[in-house]
Design an enzyme around this catalytic site. Sequence first.
Site, PDB file in Angstrom:
ATOM      1  N   CYS A  29      -7.823   7.526   5.496  1.00 17.71           N
ATOM      2  CA  CYS A  29      -6.809   7.073   6.426  1.00 17.71           C
ATOM      3  C   CYS A  29      -5.883   8.217   6.797  1.00 17.71           C
ATOM      4  CB  CYS A  29      -5.996   5.936   5.788  1.00 17.71           C
ATOM      5  SG  CYS A  29      -7.000   4.567   5.166  1.00 17.71           S
ATOM      6  N   LEU A  49      -8.342   3.242   8.051  1.00 19.34           N
ATOM      7  CA  LEU A  49      -9.778   3.163   8.297  1.00 19.34           C
ATOM      8  C   LEU A  49     -10.334   2.290   7.185  1.00 19.34           C
ATOM      9  CD1 LEU A  49     -12.198   4.214  10.004  1.00 19.34           C
ATOM     10  CD2 LEU A  49     -12.449   6.019   8.299  1.00 19.34           C
ATOM     11  N   ILE A  71     -12.558   0.685   4.606  1.00 13.24           N
ATOM     12  CA  ILE A  71     -13.797   1.027   3.919  1.00 13.24           C
ATOM     13  C   ILE A  71     -14.056   0.073   2.761  1.00 13.24           C
ATOM     14  CG2 ILE A  71     -15.027   2.809   2.609  1.00 13.24           C
ATOM     15  CD1 ILE A  71     -14.617   3.589   5.512  1.00 13.24           C
TER      16      ILE A  71
END
Length: 566
Positions: free
Chosen positions: A2, A47, A49
Site C-alpha cells: 500500500c 491495495l 491482498i
Amino acid sequence: MCGIAGVIGSKASEEIISKMLAVQNHRGPDYTGSYCENNMSLGHNRLSIIDLTSNANQPFISNNKRYVLVFNGEIYNYLELKKDLEKEYQFKTTSDTEVLLAAYIKWGKDCLHKLNGMFSFAIWDVFEEKLFAARDRFGVKPFYYSNQDNTFYFASEIKTLFNAGIEKNYEERVWSNYLVYGSYGQPNETFWKGIEQLPAGHYLEFNNEEIILNKWYCFEKEVQKQVIHTSIEKLKEEYEALLIDSVKLRFRADVPVGFNLSGGVDSSTLLAYVNNLFGKENIEAFTFYCNDKNYDELPWVEEMVCKVNNPLTKVLLDVNKIENLVSEMSYCQDEPYGGIPTIAYGELFKNARSKGIKVLLDGQGMDEQWAGYDYYLKSNAVEIQGVKKSPLRPNVLTEEFKQYATKVNYPKPFKDHLLNLQYRDLFYTKIPRALRFNDRLSMKYSTELREPFLDYRLVELAFAQSKHFKIKGDLQKYVLRDLVKNKLSDSISYAPKRPLQTPQREWLRTEMKEFVNERIHYLMNSTIGAWFDKKTLLNEWELYRKEELDSSFHIWQWLNVSLLIN
C-alpha cells in the site's frame, strides 16, 4: 502492499493529507482513508491482498481506541503470530494488519523481531501523542520523512512529500556522488534536500518535536549465531527447509499470484520450488524480450517453461515506445534509476495487472547471499558487472561541482573480504537500489512484489557459510547450484550470470540518439547546467556515438538527470 502518509504538527490537516494520498494513489487504488485530529493526520492507500473486506481498511484503530496504524507491506507469518495473540486480543478481521497492531500492543517495539515480512508502518499513540514507525530488515518497503516548520511529514514516496509542500531542492553532494562514483546515496539519504529515509532495520520515534532513530536489526550479530556447516549435505538440507517455508509464507494471498521469470538459475530455482509446492495450473510466468538474440534470455526461459509447463506470457519491449516509458519511469522513481532493464521489468507488472494478477514473485537476493557477482572472484571492490573500463565519466563535470563528491568508505564489520563485499551489497549498494527501483515500478501498476530469497533466515544462513560453499573454482553460488541440479537442466543450473538484459548500449546510440541528444542539450541549458563542462560533455556524447563502448551507464546517467529536473 500500500501507501502510507502522515503529518504531525501545526501544518496537519485533512486537506494536506488528501493531497498526499492523491499523488500516491497508484500504490493502493482499492481504498483511500484518513484519520485526523488535533495537529495530526494519517492517511492510507490500500491495495487489497489479504482480507479483501472493508473491515481491514486503514488507518486501522485498535479495539481500545488508543492506537492508530497505517501499514505498507505484508507480515508473512501473521497466522502463526495470531495464534500467540488471540487469547489477549479479540480480532475482528482476518488481516495481517490487525495482527501487526496486536503484536505492537503486546510486545511494543520488540514485536519487530517476531515479524517475518516486508513492511514500513507508523503507529500513533492517541493517549501519549507520539509516533512509532519502523522499516523491515532489508528495506523492502520505503519510508521517507521530512521535519521542518514545526511539522513532521512522512510518506511512501518522495513525490508525496513534494505534494505536501516540501520544496524540491537538490542535495548536491548526493547528485555529485552519483555522477562521480555511481552511488545512489547512503541508507538514510535521498537526492533531495530536507528529505531523508528511515534506514532499513531501523525504527523511529517522534515525540515533542524530537526524532529518535534506533537500529533494531543487527545483521552482524545474527550472522554470528548461525551454524557454520562443514557438510554440504547438511547445509543443503537446512537451507532447503527454510527455502520451502519462505516460499509457502509468500504464497499467502487472497488474490491471484504470478511469477517473473528470467533465464537465470535464481528465478528458475524459485519457479521449480513453487511448482513442487503448489502445482502449476494457475501460476502464470512473465518474461520480457527485445527481439535481439544478443540479449534476450528467451531460449533459457522457454527451456525452463518446457520443463515445468507453466503458462508463459512473453512481453515485448518495443524500442519505439521507450522514450515515453523512460519519462514515465523517471516520474515514478523520483530519483535516478538503473536503466532500460528497469523499464522492461515494469512492463511485466503492467501486463500482469491487466490480467488481474496483483502479486508477483521474483528471485531477488540470491547473488548477495551466495556470492553470485563476478567481482566477488576478484580482489577489487568494483560494483559494476560486465565492463572492462570505468562506466563513469566524471570528467564532464565542473571542478566546482565535483568538490561536492565524497567517496564512501563502506563499513567492514567482518574479518573476511568476501563477507564485507556481500555486506556492502546487502545494505549499501545492490539490494537497496534494486528494492527501491522494484518497489516504485511494481506499485506504479498497483501490484505487489514479493522476494522469497530475501527471507532474513535464508540470507543469514547462506551469508555465514565458508567461501568454499559459495565459490568453487570459477563456479559461484555453488551450494545453490548443487541443490537444484536435479530440478533444472545443466544449461540453466550451471549457467554463468548474464549482466546484460537489453540492447541499451545500441538503442541509445541508434534509435534513441535524437532523444538523448535533445535531453543532453536540455541538461546543459537547465538550472543545473553549471554542474557540467559543456564542451567535454558533448565530446563524450560524440565519442559514444562513434565507438563501440562496453558500457552506456554514463549516457544513461545524463538522460536520467535531465528527466528528473523537469
